[in-house]
Design a protein around this motif. Structure first.
Motif, PDB file in Angstrom:
ATOM      1  N   PHE A   1      -6.218 -10.354  -8.391  1.00 42.96           N
ATOM      2  CA  PHE A   1      -7.428  -9.895  -7.689  1.00 42.96           C
ATOM      3  C   PHE A   1      -7.203  -9.895  -6.177  1.00 42.96           C
ATOM      4  O   PHE A   1      -7.637  -9.000  -5.465  1.00 42.96           O
TER       5      PHE A   1
ATOM      6  N   VAL B   1     -17.388  -5.960  -5.064  1.00 44.68           N
ATOM      7  CA  VAL B   1     -17.177  -7.325  -5.566  1.00 44.68           C
ATOM      8  C   VAL B   1     -16.027  -8.017  -4.819  1.00 44.68           C
ATOM      9  O   VAL B   1     -15.905  -9.241  -4.868  1.00 44.68           O
ATOM     10  N   MET B   2     -15.211  -7.245  -4.103  1.00 44.67           N
ATOM     11  CA  MET B   2     -14.144  -7.859  -3.299  1.00 44.67           C
ATOM     12  C   MET B   2     -14.720  -8.748  -2.200  1.00 44.67           C
ATOM     13  O   MET B   2     -14.030  -9.606  -1.656  1.00 44.67           O
TER      14      MET B   2
ATOM     15  N   ASP C   1      -9.234  -4.934   6.667  1.00 41.12           N
ATOM     16  CA  ASP C   1     -10.275  -5.097   5.662  1.00 41.12           C
ATOM     17  C   ASP C   1     -10.158  -6.444   4.964  1.00 41.12           C
ATOM     18  O   ASP C   1     -11.140  -7.155   4.786  1.00 41.12           O
TER      19      ASP C   1
ATOM     20  N   ILE D   1     -12.913   3.492   5.425  1.00 40.83           N
ATOM     21  CA  ILE D   1     -12.054   2.784   4.485  1.00 40.83           C
ATOM     22  C   ILE D   1     -11.191   3.845   3.825  1.00 40.83           C
ATOM     23  O   ILE D   1     -11.628   4.982   3.626  1.00 40.83           O
ATOM     24  N   ALA D   2      -9.944   3.463   3.527  1.00 41.31           N
ATOM     25  CA  ALA D   2      -9.061   4.409   2.849  1.00 41.31           C
ATOM     26  C   ALA D   2      -9.699   4.807   1.519  1.00 41.31           C
ATOM     27  O   ALA D   2     -10.264   3.971   0.835  1.00 41.31           O
TER      28      ALA D   2
ATOM     29  N   ARG E   1      -5.977  -5.975 -11.492  1.00 36.55           N
ATOM     30  CA  ARG E   1      -6.299  -6.995 -12.486  1.00 36.55           C
ATOM     31  C   ARG E   1      -5.844  -6.557 -13.872  1.00 36.55           C
ATOM     32  O   ARG E   1      -5.461  -7.366 -14.691  1.00 36.55           O
TER      33      ARG E   1
ATOM     34  N   GLU F   1     -20.510   3.036 -10.629  1.00 33.91           N
ATOM     35  CA  GLU F   1     -19.355   3.282 -11.496  1.00 33.91           C
ATOM     36  C   GLU F   1     -18.434   4.365 -10.952  1.00 33.91           C
ATOM     37  O   GLU F   1     -17.445   4.708 -11.582  1.00 33.91           O
TER      38      GLU F   1
ATOM     39  N   LEU G   1     -19.500   0.349   1.703  1.00 33.59           N
ATOM     40  CA  LEU G   1     -19.002  -0.684   2.611  1.00 33.59           C
ATOM     41  C   LEU G   1     -20.125  -1.594   3.076  1.00 33.59           C
ATOM     42  O   LEU G   1     -19.951  -2.807   3.237  1.00 33.59           O
TER      43      LEU G   1
ATOM     44  N   GLU H   1      -5.930   1.940 -11.666  1.00 35.32           N
ATOM     45  CA  GLU H   1      -5.358   1.419 -10.425  1.00 35.32           C
ATOM     46  C   GLU H   1      -5.700  -0.041 -10.159  1.00 35.32           C
ATOM     47  O   GLU H   1      -5.095  -0.669  -9.308  1.00 35.32           O
ATOM     48  N   ASP H   2      -6.681  -0.565 -10.863  1.00 33.03           N
ATOM     49  CA  ASP H   2      -7.123  -1.937 -10.597  1.00 33.03           C
ATOM     50  C   ASP H   2      -6.018  -2.919 -10.980  1.00 33.03           C
ATOM     51  O   ASP H   2      -5.610  -2.970 -12.136  1.00 33.03           O
TER      52      ASP H   2
ATOM     53  N   ARG I   1     -20.857  -3.917   0.357  1.00 36.20           N
ATOM     54  CA  ARG I   1     -19.837  -4.961   0.296  1.00 36.20           C
ATOM     55  C   ARG I   1     -20.098  -6.032   1.356  1.00 36.20           C
ATOM     56  O   ARG I   1     -19.961  -7.227   1.101  1.00 36.20           O
TER      57      ARG I   1
ATOM     58  N   LEU J   1     -12.653  -9.781   5.178  1.00 38.93           N
ATOM     59  CA  LEU J   1     -13.270 -10.435   4.021  1.00 38.93           C
ATOM     60  C   LEU J   1     -12.890 -11.917   3.961  1.00 38.93           C
ATOM     61  O   LEU J   1     -13.178 -12.594   2.981  1.00 38.93           O
TER      62      LEU J   1
ATOM     63  N   PRO K   1     -16.489  -1.640   8.514  1.00 36.67           N
ATOM     64  CA  PRO K   1     -15.599  -0.861   9.374  1.00 36.67           C
ATOM     65  C   PRO K   1     -16.027   0.601   9.434  1.00 36.67           C
ATOM     66  O   PRO K   1     -16.855   1.046   8.637  1.00 36.67           O
TER      67      PRO K   1
ATOM     68  N   ARG L   1       0.830  -1.202   0.000  1.00 38.76           N
ATOM     69  CA  ARG L   1       0.000   0.000   0.000  1.00 38.76           C
ATOM     70  C   ARG L   1       0.862   1.248   0.000  1.00 38.76           C
ATOM     71  O   ARG L   1       0.610   2.189   0.760  1.00 38.76           O
TER      72      ARG L   1
ATOM     73  N   VAL M   1      -7.526  -6.859  -3.104  1.00 39.68           N
ATOM     74  CA  VAL M   1      -8.120  -6.931  -1.767  1.00 39.68           C
ATOM     75  C   VAL M   1      -7.063  -6.603  -0.712  1.00 39.68           C
ATOM     76  O   VAL M   1      -7.340  -5.869   0.243  1.00 39.68           O
TER      77      VAL M   1
ATOM     78  N   ARG N   1     -13.778   9.514  -4.916  1.00 42.45           N
ATOM     79  CA  ARG N   1     -14.584  10.659  -5.333  1.00 42.45           C
ATOM     80  C   ARG N   1     -15.888  10.719  -4.553  1.00 42.45           C
ATOM     81  O   ARG N   1     -16.688  11.623  -4.753  1.00 42.45           O
TER      82      ARG N   1
ATOM     83  N   LEU O   1      -9.508   4.804  -1.624  1.00 44.02           N
ATOM     84  CA  LEU O   1      -8.705   4.253  -2.720  1.00 44.02           C
ATOM     85  C   LEU O   1      -9.354   4.586  -4.053  1.00 44.02           C
ATOM     86  O   LEU O   1     -10.555   4.783  -4.126  1.00 44.02           O
ATOM     87  N   PRO O   2      -8.551   4.619  -5.110  1.00 43.58           N
ATOM     88  CA  PRO O   2      -9.101   5.018  -6.400  1.00 43.58           C
ATOM     89  C   PRO O   2      -9.792   3.873  -7.139  1.00 43.58           C
ATOM     90  O   PRO O   2      -9.757   3.822  -8.352  1.00 43.58           O
ATOM     91  N   TYR O   3     -10.427   2.943  -6.423  1.00 40.65           N
ATOM     92  CA  TYR O   3     -11.131   1.851  -7.082  1.00 40.65           C
ATOM     93  C   TYR O   3     -12.589   2.232  -7.315  1.00 40.65           C
ATOM     94  O   TYR O   3     -13.187   2.958  -6.530  1.00 40.65           O
ATOM     95  N   ARG O   4     -13.173   1.652  -8.359  1.00 39.50           N
ATOM     96  CA  ARG O   4     -14.585   1.809  -8.631  1.00 39.50           C
ATOM     97  C   ARG O   4     -15.396   1.180  -7.490  1.00 39.50           C
ATOM     98  O   ARG O   4     -15.020   0.134  -6.974  1.00 39.50           O
TER      99      ARG O   4
ATOM    100  N   LEU P   1     -18.108  -0.459  -7.530  1.00 37.97           N
ATOM    101  CA  LEU P   1     -18.499  -1.831  -7.864  1.00 37.97           C
ATOM    102  C   LEU P   1     -17.346  -2.810  -7.627  1.00 37.97           C
ATOM    103  O   LEU P   1     -17.556  -3.923  -7.134  1.00 37.97           O
ATOM    104  N   ASP P   2     -16.131  -2.375  -7.943  1.00 33.95           N
ATOM    105  CA  ASP P   2     -14.974  -3.250  -7.755  1.00 33.95           C
ATOM    106  C   ASP P   2     -14.659  -3.461  -6.280  1.00 33.95           C
ATOM    107  O   ASP P   2     -14.101  -4.488  -5.901  1.00 33.95           O
TER     108      ASP P   2
END
Lengths: 348, 245
Positions: A227, B83-84, A238, B71-72, A291, B118, B133, A288-289, B136, A242, B68, A99, A231, B123, B74-77, B79-80
């Motif tokens: 993937f 899905v984790m 976190d 959450i940090a 995958r 999306e 969260l 950033e993903d 998720r 999970l 929690p 990270r 996570v 953001r 992070l620049p993830y979508r 949905l992504d």
């Protein structure tokens, strides 16, 4: 295999486009690299020579040209490509798992360990496979040492791993200096110094046959875990919440990274900056993903190292050490990327 | 479903809590109340399995859905990120497939957060991230849902939204829900039972109406409180808790 399976059509198409573009780019860079050199060849000749190994082609080239492409340039270009792919994928994986966008695969201390192994081998007058084996073993020993120091009660935080890596790297750097100090000033000392600067000059098919399986295996491991790395990049709690065995998964990534680092150093010396800079450049293209980021980094890293190696052997009469060139190119590129990223974040 | 028996966790010599019994069945919702530093988060982490018990036993499904506090970004979508939740069932080298994305989308839809699907997590506002969260957590498909102060970062509108979502989830009856909160009114609105962390070895647990008495709450927070019912047009009687400053 779907690359990102982004869950929406446009997302998937974008990912495929990025991968195809990077693969085409790598192909072009490799052909250009095969053309370039003291004896420059046309792309048609180069492609003809390479294809003639697979399908019958009427040769329109000389024996010398064929030997230069098949015995000198092709193994070198392929070795540079797979080493670049490994270093960049390792960097992307490490930045995700730890990270921290500022870490490179060197952070585990493996490259310092491998440097020491190689330096000792040169000091003892060993070369070829013994040198490679010694570097690889010492690099692996460095990871075991990091693991042994960082893990308390079977667990190790990411900060502890980074700090332990720094400690182990410092230790082995000191040992490298020691071997240089006791080396013969006019024989083994310059050999150690030049070897440490990195080069693919000795690349051969036999070297490629030894390095490629290890690097491919480690690359597959990191790609397979892409993937999981997403996570893991959420952070320890976190990922554990999970239901993931965070500690085991992390060390799997470290193991793959160590395999790649030790192998690259063993065959080509220390090549810095690729694992740090290329993932950042890949992030700007692929996002950033992990995958998509990890395979994109691998392709971009392969192109980058082939390109830099081509410059290293063609720019001036003598070869420029690769590690020097990756740093000279890497530092300003990294600075540029940082500024651009900063600007994008400010305007976003 | 999920149970702690004689549970205790200590830091050094000091017990955070001890001798704690808790059991939770689907369709039931328990609120954990207590002032700062009384061990709400530690208890939540013990229930999820993130913190090991020093004493007592824990019975739980293999995976507890956990929301929690933060959450940090992070620049993830979004949905992504949702899905984790499928990572565990996907195995070491698995990546999510269409079915996993369908589960993730359904989870976002269930709490009315489709609009973020999306969007990138960094953001979104803190409240919007909280909902992601929660989605998720639902996408893990665990029958136990545990939330650590889910309302602490939310403004009033988002708090109402969260309360409505939790009520819906309780009414649906698929989840055993446990949440900690600083807002006793949320416990009255959402929970069947309250668990008051009075002291390390003193927990009071029972139906919200009985256990959340004026005397218990005043002792819990160390400040005088009154419980009142207010008649509000169109809403009937609304229970509220008023601190007397």
């Amino acid at each position: 295999m779907t690359i990102a399976a982004g869950g929406s059509m446009s997302h998937d198409r974008g990912a495929t486009l990025v991968m195809v573009a990077l693969a085409v780019g790598l192909g072009l860079v490799m052909v250009a690299a095969l053309c370039a050199g003291r004896l420059s060849l046309s792309p048609g000749t180069v492609l003809g020579i390479v294809l003639s190994r697979i399908v019958p082609v009427d040769p329109s080239w000389s024996d010398l040209q064929e030997r230069i492409v098949l015995l000198v340039r092709l193994p070198r270009v392929l070795l540079a490509a797979i080493c670049g792919a490994a270093l960049a994928a390792a960097g992307a994986a490490m930045q995700g798992v730890l990270r921290n966008p500022l870490v490179s695969p060197h952070i585990l201390g493996v490259s310092s360990g491998a440097s020491f192994g190689g330096a000792v081998a040169i000091l003892l007058g060993l070369s070829g496979w013994l040198l490679i084996g010694s570097a690889f073993l010492a690099g692996s020993a460095a990871l075991l040492l990091v693991g042994a120091i960082a893990r308390v009660d079977g667990r190790a935080g990411t900060v502890t791993v980074v700090l332990t890596g720094v400690i182990v790297a410092a230790l082995f750097s000191a040992l490298v200096s020691l071997t240089q100090f006791v080396a013969e000033p006019d024989s083994s000392l310059p050999a150690i110094v030049f070897w440490l600067m990195g080069s693919f000059a000795t690349a051969s098919w036999r070297q490629l046959a030894a390095a490629a399986p290890v690097l491919a295996l480690a690359l597959m491991l990191v790609l397979g875990l892409r993937f999981r790395i997403n996570v893991l990049s959420l952070g320890e709690d976190d990922a554990r919440a999970l239901g993931l065995p965070v500690e085991r998964d992390r060390w799997l990534v470290f193991l793959a990274v160590a395999l790649m680092e030790a192998t690259v150093v063993a065959f080509a010396g220390v090549i810095g900056w690729v694992g740090l800079v290329v993932p950042h450049a890949a992030r700007m293209i692929a996002g950033e993903d992990h995958r998509l980021l990890i395979p994109a980094s691998a392709l971009l890293g392969a192109s980058y190292l082939v390109l830099v190696d081509t410059i290293a052997r063609t720019a001036v009469a003598a070869e420029i050490p690769l590690g020097v060139l990756t740093a000279i190119v890497g530092a300003p590129v990294f600075a540029l990327l940082l500024r651009q990223r900063q600007r994008r974040e400010l305007t976003a | 479903m999920i149970a702690l028996k004689g549970a205790g966790i200590r830091r050094g010599e000091r017990w955070i809590f001890r001798g704690l019994d808790l059991s939770l069945a689907p369709g039931r919702c328990v609120a954990v109340l207590g002032p700062n530093g009384r061990g709400k988060t530690t208890l939540i982490k013990a229930v999820t399995g993130l913190d090991k018990l020093d004493e007592g036993t824990r019975t739980a499904p293999p995976l507890v859905a956990y929301v929690p506090q933060v959450i940090a970004p992070l620049p993830y979508r979004a949905l992504d990120v949702v899905v984790m939740a499928r990572a565990r069932s996907l195995g070491l080298f698995g990546t999510p497939r269409r079915a996993d994305y369908d589960i993730a989308r359904a989870a976002l839809a269930r709490i009315g957060a489709e609009a973020f699907t999306e969007q990138r997590l960094d953001r979104l506002s803190g409240g919007e991230r909280q909902l992601v969260l929660l989605a998720r957590a639902l996408a893990t498909q665990s029958p136990v849902l545990v939330l650590d102060e889910p309302a602490s970062a939310l403004d009033l509108a988002n708090q109402s939204r969260l309360v409505a979502v939790l009520r819906d989830l309780r009414a649906a009856g698929e989840h055993a829900i446990l949440f900690s909160t600083h807002l006793p009114t949320h416990a009255l609105e959402v929970a069947d039972e309250a668990l008051l962390l009075m002291g390390p070895e003193d927990q009071r647990q029972g139906p919200v109406d009985a256990v959340m008495s004026e005397s218990n709450l005043s002792a819990l927070y160390g400040t005088p409180l009154r419980r009142r019912q207010v008649a509000i047009e169109g809403h009937g009687l609304v229970e509220t808790i008023i601190p007397l400053h």
